[in-house]
Write an enzyme that holds these catalytic residues in place. Structure first.
Site, PDB file in Angstrom:
ATOM      1  N   PRO A 156      43.235  40.565  37.111  1.00 26.66           N
ATOM      2  CA  PRO A 156      42.418  41.429  36.269  1.00 26.66           C
ATOM      3  C   PRO A 156      41.266  40.712  35.555  1.00 26.66           C
ATOM      4  O   PRO A 156      40.823  41.159  34.500  1.00 26.66           O
ATOM      5  CB  PRO A 156      43.433  41.900  35.235  1.00 26.66           C
ATOM      6  CG  PRO A 156      44.243  40.657  34.966  1.00 26.66           C
ATOM      7  CD  PRO A 156      44.340  39.969  36.314  1.00 26.66           C
ATOM      8  N   ASP A 157      40.788  39.598  36.096  1.00 30.23           N
ATOM      9  CA  ASP A 157      39.832  38.773  35.373  1.00 30.23           C
ATOM     10  C   ASP A 157      38.555  39.527  34.989  1.00 30.23           C
ATOM     11  O   ASP A 157      38.112  39.480  33.836  1.00 30.23           O
ATOM     12  CB  ASP A 157      39.463  37.548  36.210  1.00 30.23           C
ATOM     13  CG  ASP A 157      40.651  36.634  36.448  1.00 30.23           C
ATOM     14  OD1 ASP A 157      41.708  37.144  36.856  1.00 30.23           O
ATOM     15  OD2 ASP A 157      40.530  35.422  36.253  1.00 30.23           O
TER      16      ASP A 157
END
Length: 772
Positions: free
Chosen positions: A526-527
């Site tokens: 989920p960066d």
């Protein structure tokens, strides 16, 4: 009495007229304190999805008609609408209003009438082409990650536009495409990338899926599986010591990640070392040796963990039948308080009035110190830089940003250039007393400080919020980490693959017929979306600062971003229901004509089913009583899939999609990263632009804009900096340091400007490449 929660968007009024899977756009605003009036007479969401997306909003029984809107919009700051209404009359009456028109593919282009589902977005964003394992068809990611990431992108765009409107008194009309949001926030093929791409641009990856088990390997243990991330040499040395320093892996070449990947004996040896030990034992021993490791948990196990409880990451709300249902409790902690499910909305003491500044972009005039690293940190700072802020990337020679790693000897790559455009770089030794003193002077003039180190790092350096706020009470500081700033897991080494493993996503991301086929190895989720959550927290505090003059802190845990995106699944787990809703048939990936080419087809209900049968020449299915209901079709899925597959096989992916979309059936060709630039939708929207960098021979492809708007100005095209490239000019501009003092600090090593030798190395490298 319960503690009063100070929510930064108190006083902001939002009108929500969104009926489908993008309804979560405004939930984040409600959690941050905005009053969200929801005017939707019907919803396509099932009861659990509806509760997760809309808890905390004020529901109105009246339809979202002109009279009702007129009554609410007079005092509204934001309207979010998916009905295609013309906003002009409403903007005339409220010139500071931000109106967002929401649709799957944006307005006024040939794809505006296409139908969308999560698989359609995965196919068109190129995420599907990178999901799965070699030798198998592409694998649809679990849940509705594309819509969820698009929703978070939409929430960021709203607060950014609102901040500009409150500064200038000028509203705007945003044309928000959910596909644009998914492409930018889920796992963009163009832009900054992490170690998942092994240092190569995503468009240069193999056309096939990755080999099973190579990256971030998942290994069996006594009670399940664990995942390890051996990236840095020090992490490998910790693993080597933990294994008892076996002679077979003692060569110094094993410090190199490529050597470890090529070793046929290493993973079996690590597997043997893990045998007989539980996940908890391995996590404890691994952390003691400095090895990034995490047990593979189910979503239910994460929800029941001591960490989730300590963080208050979940809460209960009334379910559709009145019985309690567990839902995520927000993605942000602001000033030490969790911005979870809101209770009563009270904004009597929080009047927000618009100003009259003359600015083009929302963040014009702001100063941002960006200590962020890798992808999350890069994205949060870039959003401010693209929005007009003077963003200074703070760097150190002793601890370079992992994204500075490059095949070029001067620590620059296309990925870094895309992720750090429009920033300047300050090289500084923050471990020295002189460096700390300079940083504190810079911080005294800053508006925002961003970081994503291990919790407590800034405090250990003497530059935490308490210290900086003494001289700059208006400072906004936002930190991001894998598991949050407190709780039993807060000190864990955190990378995206470990967060996915710990929160249950990896366990779900596998082929249904192969329990060992974990398939999330090259995603960077989920960066990118966590970077947007960080930016949402920062902008919300800046909005509050307009009326209070006081800054504050916001904190993001990547694990809780993922939990929020899996909110419906979490609610179902809490009720003992299956994680996934039953889907109609077909719903999946089908092979098309071409080399490893595929298309997705999804049927949402009876109307889609009838349209599909007609489009592919199977009208007889409509009279077959066994196919009359969704349940019957699911019972005969294999027969239906075989018929659809036979129709798809001789056709190109684009033909499949165009034929079915013309009939109203959601479908899309599976695009690879290299296909995006030339695909009609993206050229129509003008989503991408090609930029040149003075120190790169490759072009840098990145987003041209984040949304279409009546007022939004396209980001500037300032190239990403070399490490320390603007060190001297920054201290002179920001704190008025004279040239002699700056030069003395550079001579002593406190400041770390780019050395002349680096420029000479650039010239030598490019001359050598030109000859070759």
């Amino acid at each position: 009495m319960p503690t009063r929660i100070d929510r930064p968007l108190a006083g902001i009024r939002v009108v929500d007229c969104v009926s489908g899977p993008l309804a979560p756009i405004t939930r984040t605003l409600a959690e941050l304190g905005a009053r969200v009036d929801r005017l939707v007479d019907e919803t396509s969401l099932d009861p659990i999805d509806d509760i997760v997306a809309n808890t905390g909003k004020i529901r109105h029984a009246t339809p979202c008609d002109r009279a009702t809107l007129d009554g609410l919009i007079a005092d509204a700051h934001i309207v979010v609408d998916d009905n295609g209404r013309d906003p002009a009359p409403f903007l005339d009456g409220n010139p500071a209003l931000v109106w967002m028109s929401v649709s799957p593919f944006g307005a006024g282009n040939p794809y505006s009438g296409w139908q969308a589902t999560d698989p359609v977005f995965h196919a068109l964003s190129s995420e599907l082409a990178r999901s799965g394992i070699r030798g198998h068809a592409p694998l649809l990611p679990p849940g509705e990650l594309a819509f969820q990431c698009a929703g978070t992108q939409g929430a960021y765009l709203l607060v950014a536009a609102l901040y500009r409107a409150l500064r200038t008194g000028e509203g705007e009309h945003l044309d928000f495409s959910a596909l644009d949001g998914a492409v930018q926030a889920l796992d963009p093929g163009f832009g900054i990338s992490g170690s998942a791409t092994m240092g190569r641009p995503a468009r240069a990856l193999n056309r096939d899926r990755p080999v099973k088990g190579i990256q971030y390997p998942i290994l069996p243990c006594a009670d399940g599986h664990v995942r390890i991330c051996l990236l840095a040499p020090r992490q490998w040395r910790g693993m080597f010591r933990w294994m008892g320093e076996p002679e077979a892996f003692a060569a110094p070449e094993f410090d190199q990640i490529v050597t470890r990947y090529k070793s046929h004996g290493l993973l079996p040896a690590i597997t043997a070392h893990f045998a007989g030990k539980t996940r908890e034992m391995l996590e404890r021993e691994g952390q003691a040796h400095g090895v990034p490791i995490a047990g593979l948990l189910s979503l239910g196990e994460f929800m029941a963990s001591d960490h989730a409880r300590a963080r208050r990451a979940l809460t209960e709300v009334p379910g559709p039948d009145g019985a309690p249902v567990t839902v995520p409790n927000g993605m942000l902690v602001v000033n030490g308080q969790r911005m979870g499910v809101p209770g009563d909305i009270s904004d009597e003491d929080a009047t927000v009035r618009a100003g009259a500044e003359a600015i083009d972009r929302p963040f014009d005039g702001l100063r941002v110190l960006d200590l962020g690293v890798i992808v999350v940190g890069a994205e949060a700072g870039r959003l401010f830089a693209d929005g007009g802020a003077d963003v200074v990337k703070v760097e150190s020679r002793a601890f370079p940003d992992g994204n500075r790693q490059s095949y070029l000897p001067y620590s620059l790559s296309v990925s870094f250039a895309a992720g750090h455009r429009n920033k300047r770089s300050l090289g500084i030794d923050l471990r020295s007393e002189g460096g700390r003193a300079v940083f504190l002077k810079l911080a005294a003039t800053a508006d925002v400080i961003l970081s994503n180190f291990k919790p407590g790092t800034l405090e250990s350096l003497g530059i935490g919020h308490e210290v900086i706020a003494r001289t700059n009470p208006g400072i906004v500081m936002v930190d991001s980490s894998a598991f949050g700033a407190d709780g039993p897991w807060s000190k864990r080494l955190g990378y995206g693959p470990l967060v996915r493993a710990s929160t249950g996503l990896t366990e779900l991301w596998r082929y249904p017929d192969d329990p060992e086929s974990f398939s999330d190895s090259v995603t960077i989720y989920p960066d990118h979306v966590a970077g947007r959550v960080s930016a949402i927290g920062a902008v919300a505090l800046l909005i509050r600062r307009l009326r209070t003059g006081v800054g504050g802190t916001a904190s993001v845990a990547q694990a809780e971003v993922m939990l929020a995106h899996a909110g419906a699944a979490a609610a179902r787990v809490s009720r003992g229901e299956p994680l996934a809703k039953p889907r109609d048939v077909p719903w999946g990936v089908f092979a098309a004509a071409g080399e490893d080419d595929f298309a997705v087809i999804t049927v949402r209900g009876q109307a889609d089913w009838k349209a599909l049968c007609g489009a592919i020449g199977h009208d007889e299915w409509l009279t077959d009583p066994e196919f009359a209901t969704a349940e019957g079709r699911r019972a005969h899925r294999m027969r239906i899939d075989e018929g659809v597959a036979a129709w798809c096989a001789p056709r190109a992916p684009a033909e499949i999609a165009e034929t079915l979309q013309a009939a109203g059936v959601p479908s899309a060709p599976m695009l690879r990263v290299g296909d995006l630039l030339d695909f009609g939708y993206f050229t129509e929207r003008g989503l991408f632009r090609c930029e040149s960098h003075p120190f790169l021979d490759e072009e840098v492809v990145s987003e041209r804009h984040q949304y279409r708007s009546t007022r939004h100005t396209e980001p500037a095209q300032r190239p990403a900096p070399l490490a320390g490239e603007q060190s001297i000019e920054i201290v002179r501009e920001w704190i008025g340091m004279d040239e002699a003092d700056a030069a003395a600090l550079a001579e002593s090593g406190v400041l770390e400007p780019t050395q002349p030798a680096v420029y000479a190395l650039i010239e030598k490298t490019r001359a050598k490449a030109a000859v070759a």
